[in-house]
Design a protein around this motif. Structure first.
Motif, short mmCIF file in Angstrom:
data_model
loop_
_atom_site.label_atom_id
_atom_site.label_comp_id
_atom_site.label_asym_id
_atom_site.label_seq_id
_atom_site.Cartn_x
_atom_site.Cartn_y
_atom_site.Cartn_z
N LEU A 105 23.78 -2.00 -53.52
CA LEU A 105 24.39 -0.69 -53.38
C LEU A 105 25.90 -0.82 -53.58
O LEU A 105 26.54 -1.67 -52.98
N THR A 106 26.43 0.05 -54.42
CA THR A 106 27.89 0.08 -54.60
C THR A 106 28.49 0.91 -53.47
O THR A 106 27.76 1.64 -52.77
N GLU A 107 29.78 0.83 -53.31
CA GLU A 107 30.46 1.61 -52.27
C GLU A 107 30.21 3.10 -52.48
O GLU A 107 29.99 3.85 -51.53
N GLU A 108 30.23 3.51 -53.74
CA GLU A 108 30.04 4.92 -54.06
C GLU A 108 28.63 5.39 -53.69
O GLU A 108 28.45 6.46 -53.10
N ALA A 169 21.63 14.34 -28.79
CA ALA A 169 22.16 12.98 -28.60
C ALA A 169 21.28 11.96 -29.34
O ALA A 169 21.80 11.00 -29.94
N ARG A 170 19.96 12.16 -29.31
CA ARG A 170 19.06 11.23 -30.02
C ARG A 170 19.27 11.32 -31.53
O ARG A 170 19.23 10.31 -32.23
N ILE A 171 19.53 12.53 -32.04
CA ILE A 171 19.81 12.70 -33.47
C ILE A 171 21.09 11.96 -33.83
O ILE A 171 21.15 11.25 -34.84
N GLU A 172 22.11 12.10 -32.99
CA GLU A 172 23.39 11.41 -33.24
C GLU A 172 23.19 9.90 -33.26
O GLU A 172 23.76 9.21 -34.11
N LYS A 173 22.37 9.40 -32.34
CA LYS A 173 22.12 7.95 -32.28
C LYS A 173 21.38 7.49 -33.54
O LYS A 173 21.72 6.45 -34.12
N MET A 174 20.39 8.27 -33.98
CA MET A 174 19.65 7.91 -35.20
C MET A 174 20.59 7.90 -36.41
O MET A 174 20.51 7.01 -37.25
N LEU A 175 21.48 8.89 -36.49
CA LEU A 175 22.42 8.97 -37.60
C LEU A 175 23.38 7.78 -37.58
O LEU A 175 23.64 7.16 -38.61
N GLU A 176 23.85 7.45 -36.40
CA GLU A 176 24.77 6.32 -36.25
C GLU A 176 24.10 5.02 -36.73
O GLU A 176 24.71 4.23 -37.44
N GLU A 177 22.84 4.83 -36.34
CA GLU A 177 22.10 3.62 -36.75
C GLU A 177 21.90 3.60 -38.26
O GLU A 177 22.03 2.55 -38.89
N LYS A 178 21.57 4.75 -38.83
CA LYS A 178 21.35 4.81 -40.28
C LYS A 178 22.64 4.53 -41.03
O LYS A 178 22.64 3.81 -42.04
N GLU A 179 23.75 5.09 -40.56
CA GLU A 179 25.03 4.85 -41.21
C GLU A 179 25.41 3.37 -41.14
O GLU A 179 25.88 2.79 -42.12
N ALA A 180 25.17 2.74 -39.99
CA ALA A 180 25.47 1.32 -39.84
C ALA A 180 24.58 0.50 -40.80
O ALA A 180 25.05 -0.46 -41.42
N ASP A 181 23.33 0.91 -40.92
CA ASP A 181 22.38 0.24 -41.81
C ASP A 181 22.83 0.37 -43.25
O ASP A 181 22.75 -0.59 -44.03
N LEU A 182 23.32 1.55 -43.63
CA LEU A 182 23.77 1.77 -45.02
C LEU A 182 25.05 1.00 -45.34
O LEU A 182 25.23 0.55 -46.45
N MET A 183 25.93 0.86 -44.38
CA MET A 183 27.21 0.19 -44.63
C MET A 183 27.10 -1.34 -44.57
O MET A 183 27.99 -2.05 -44.98
N GLU A 184 25.96 -1.82 -44.04
CA GLU A 184 25.73 -3.26 -43.96
C GLU A 184 25.61 -3.85 -45.38
O GLU A 184 24.88 -3.32 -46.22
N ILE A 185 26.32 -4.91 -45.63
CA ILE A 185 26.31 -5.49 -46.99
C ILE A 185 25.38 -6.68 -47.02
O ILE A 185 25.32 -7.48 -46.15
#
Length: 185
Positions: A105-108, A169-185
Motif C-alpha cells: 500500500l502506498t501512502e496515498e 464508543a465501540r464504533i470509535e474503538k473499531m475505527l481506531e483499530e482499523k486506522e492503526a491496521d491500515l497505517m502499519e507498514i
C-alpha cells in the motif's frame, strides 16, 4: 415495556456494529485476508454466486491469497471476476490454483482507505443515532398515551442514551483499530 424498547434499540445498534465490522473487513490492509474476497460474485452456470461458494480461499503467507476452484472449468471466470473487482488485485494462475499477491500500500492508498473507513464509521454512527431517535420517540408515545409517567420516560431516555454512548464508543474503538491496521507498514 421500557426494557423492551431499550432491548430493541440495543439489538439494532448491535446489528449496526456487525455490519460495520463486515464493511471494515472489505477495506484492504497490507495483509492477505480471505474476507477481502467476500463481496466477489461471479457467474456460475447462469447464477450469480459468491466466490466462496465455488472455491476455497486460503492465506498462503502474509501477503498472498490462494483460490482453489472446486470446478476446474471455473478458473478463468474466477480470475476474470478478481480482475474486474475494484480491489486492485492481479491474480496469477498456476494450473488449478490462483495466487493473489497483495501489493504494497502506498501512502496515498492508505489515506484513501482510512477515508473510506471513516465514512463507514460515520454511517454506523448515524445508524446508531437513528435507533436512539426511534427508541426516544417510542418512549414519548408511551408517555403521551399515559402508559408510563414522566419520570419513567426520563429514566428510559437516560438508559437509551447510555446504551447509545456505549455503542458510539465501540464504533470509535473499531475505527481506531482499523486506522492503526491500515497505517502499519
Amino acid at each position: 415495556m421500557i426494557n423492551d424498547i431499550k432491548a430493541e434499540a440495543s439489538e439494532r445498534m448491535e446489528k449496526t456494529l456487525e455490519a460495520l465490522g463486515h464493511n471494515f473487513n472489505k477495506i484492504r490492509t497490507g495483509r492477505a485476508h480471505p474476507s477481502l474476497l467476500d463481496g466477489l460474485r461471479l457467474d456460475y452456470y447462469g447464477a450469480d454466486t459468491p466466490l466462496n461458494q465455488v472455491a476455497n480461499i486460503n492465506v498462503e503467507d502474509a501477503r498472498t491469497l490462494t483460490v482453489s476452484a472446486w470446478d476446474k472449468s471455473m478458473v478463468p471466470a474466477i480470475e476474470k471476476a478478481i480482475l474486474k473487482s475494484d480491489l486492485g488485485l492481479n491474480p496469477a494462475t498456476a494450473g488449478e490454483v490462483i495466487r493473489i499477491p497483495m501489493p504494497m500500500l502506498t501512502e496515498e492508498t492508505r489515506k484513501g482507505y482510512i477515508r473510506q473507513a471513516r465514512q463507514e464509521a460515520e454511517a454506523a454512527r448515524v445508524s446508531v443515532r437513528n435507533a436512539r431517535r426511534d427508541a426516544m420517540a417510542m418512549l414519548k408515545d408511551l408517555q403521551k398515551e399515559k402508559e408510563i409517567g414522566e419520570d419513567d420516560e426520563r429514566r428510559g431516555q437516560d438508559d437509551v442514551q447510555k446504551v447509545t454512548d456505549g455503542f458510539i464508543a465501540r464504533i470509535e474503538k473499531m475505527l481506531e483499530e482499523k486506522e492503526a491496521d491500515l497505517m502499519e507498514i
